[in-house]
Design an enzyme around this catalytic site. Sequence first.
Site, PDB file in Angstrom:
ATOM      1  N   TYR A 159       0.853  -1.199   0.000  1.00  0.00           N
ATOM      2  CA  TYR A 159       0.000   0.000   0.000  1.00  0.00           C
ATOM      3  C   TYR A 159       0.882   1.240   0.000  1.00  0.00           C
ATOM      4  CZ  TYR A 159      -3.466   3.483   1.175  1.00  0.00           C
ATOM      5  OH  TYR A 159      -4.271   4.583   1.131  1.00  0.00           O
ATOM      6  N   ASP A 258       9.149   2.717   1.108  1.00  0.00           N
ATOM      7  CA  ASP A 258       8.014   3.478   1.625  1.00  0.00           C
ATOM      8  C   ASP A 258       7.998   3.227   3.134  1.00  0.00           C
ATOM      9  OD1 ASP A 258       5.612   4.324   2.591  1.00  0.00           O
ATOM     10  OD2 ASP A 258       4.403   3.511   0.957  1.00  0.00           O
ATOM     11  N   LYS A 285       3.116  10.357   8.346  1.00  0.00           N
ATOM     12  CA  LYS A 285       2.535  10.044   9.656  1.00  0.00           C
ATOM     13  C   LYS A 285       3.029  11.005  10.748  1.00  0.00           C
ATOM     14  CE  LYS A 285       0.428   6.194   8.069  1.00  0.00           C
ATOM     15  NZ  LYS A 285      -0.959   6.168   7.704  1.00  0.00           N
TER      16      LYS A 285
HETATM   17  C1  LIG Z   1       2.884   2.460   3.762  1.00  0.00           C
HETATM   18  C2  LIG Z   1       1.999   3.601   3.395  1.00  0.00           C
HETATM   19  N1  LIG Z   1       2.246   4.304   2.287  1.00  0.00           N
HETATM   20  C3  LIG Z   1       1.491   5.354   1.925  1.00  0.00           C
HETATM   21  C4  LIG Z   1       0.425   5.757   2.681  1.00  0.00           C
HETATM   22  C5  LIG Z   1      -0.410   6.928   2.238  1.00  0.00           C
HETATM   23  O1  LIG Z   1      -0.258   7.987   3.121  1.00  0.00           O
HETATM   24  P1  LIG Z   1      -1.395   9.118   3.205  1.00  0.00           P
HETATM   25  O2  LIG Z   1      -2.601   8.459   3.779  1.00  0.00           O
HETATM   26  O3  LIG Z   1      -0.789  10.166   4.070  1.00  0.00           O
HETATM   27  O4  LIG Z   1      -1.620   9.585   1.810  1.00  0.00           O
HETATM   28  C6  LIG Z   1       0.117   5.055   3.850  1.00  0.00           C
HETATM   29  C7  LIG Z   1      -1.029   5.435   4.678  1.00  0.00           C
HETATM   30  O5  LIG Z   1      -1.485   4.750   5.543  1.00  0.00           O
HETATM   31  C8  LIG Z   1       0.914   3.947   4.216  1.00  0.00           C
HETATM   32  O6  LIG Z   1       0.679   3.237   5.318  1.00  0.00           O
END
Ligand SMILES: Cc1ncc(COP(=O)(O)O)c(C=O)c1O
Length: 461
Positions: A159, A258, A285
Amino acid sequence: MSAKSSQDAANLITETFLQRTSGSGEWNTRAKESMPGGDTRAASFYTPYPAYMTRGEGCFLYDYDENQYLDFLNNYTSLIHGHAHPATVSAIQEQAARGTVLGSGAEATVEHAEMLCNRVPSFDSVRYCNSGTEATLLAMRAARAFTGKDIIIKMDGGYHGSHDYVQLNMQPDTQEEGRPSPKLSSRGVPASTLEGMLVAPFNDLDALRDLLRARSGEIAAIILEPALGAGGGIEPEPGYLQGLRQLADEFDVLLIFDEIMTFRQDLGGFQAAIGVTPDLTSIAKFIGGGLPLAAFGGRQEIMAPFDPTHPMTIPHNGTFNGNNITMAAGLATMKDFGGGQVERINQLGQRLRNGLNAAFQTAGVGIRAVGSGSIIRVLWSCEKITNARAAVAAQEQALDLPRLLHLELMNRGIFSAPRCQYAISTPMSEKEIDIAVDVMGQSLDVVMPYVREQTPHLALD
Ligand SMILES: Cc1ncc(COP(=O)(O)O)c(C=O)c1O
């Protein structure tokens, strides 16, 4: 009152929730008139309706019916100091009085950037944006620009936010046999997106090597979470991330971590803990102290084109990039998060994992608490699971159990992610962890009739 059948258990849990949270129910009815689903974020939705919270204090949350919850959601890991951390509140108040966004450079942004570059092994330099989605989008763009190639490999079940290029294989296809093929995860995403992406299973270096060999010369980068978050809470197998680094070097592709969720696992992120340095990293976060902030950064030569005076500049805009109030909140929060704090919440995370696993054993349910550091996740199986497809298949076979357990924990004052994920915040102590473990034991007693009748493969007796 104790339930005898699975239907009794489900009814009891739902009725208790509806009675305890009638104020939230009223808000939800009203909200559905103006917002599809009555809310504005899929990840925080659950049925019968998500609770509406009125305030947070430290590690506690309060809903519209004045029910108190121990907050193990922490807005999906983004509140490292819980709610209304005094230093963060002061920084926000002070900055609000001087202007929230001055549309200029700011001291707090420079200090924040310096702190990140000092802490994160892969950060020579960094740029800011407002969400993790933007941070992965921009890291991927930087990789394409640097290599002059278009294709990016992501993991099945990985994700990376809401932009089009990562809306594939977010939810693994549990019916598929063999290696995962790229599939769009959302309607509305152009089919052409698939031309720019490939998909590999997590923890499988052979599959990755085969992809790199087959499309050698076309691939810009591999993007992955060093531990899969939404894809099941899967940790890397020993040697996997090191092997990935080697493969990236061998095939001359960039490695993007990520670390939007995993960044909290060490002062310098998961990469510092494991000793594998990617070329680019996206984080988000808690770095904004509870306000929307994300960053992406990496090697100097890859990041250099974000300088507007660079001859081959990559335009990077955003009205609220580096806005003063967010940077002030983020800096105050980060200054209060040192090595001792990381170690403490990671130890509390381990205490919670151990406690939950003991509770599952005592109740006779074949599920497991996994994860690392201060992030804890329930895996709906006792088998060894190393990829997202197997984790999601196990969750599908658990039917309504995850939802019922999540709701019953709420009935007993524990707030967590609907996918049964828990994050520790610094105001927590062993006391709060032990309360959560006790509450899990009580909740398991309530759901046991459901386990025995509907998911007997998870009953240990
Ligand atoms: C691993 C990861 N990447 C990207 C995102 C996307 O971040 P945002 O919700 O700030 O767009 C999240 C959100 O939970 C995430 O856990």
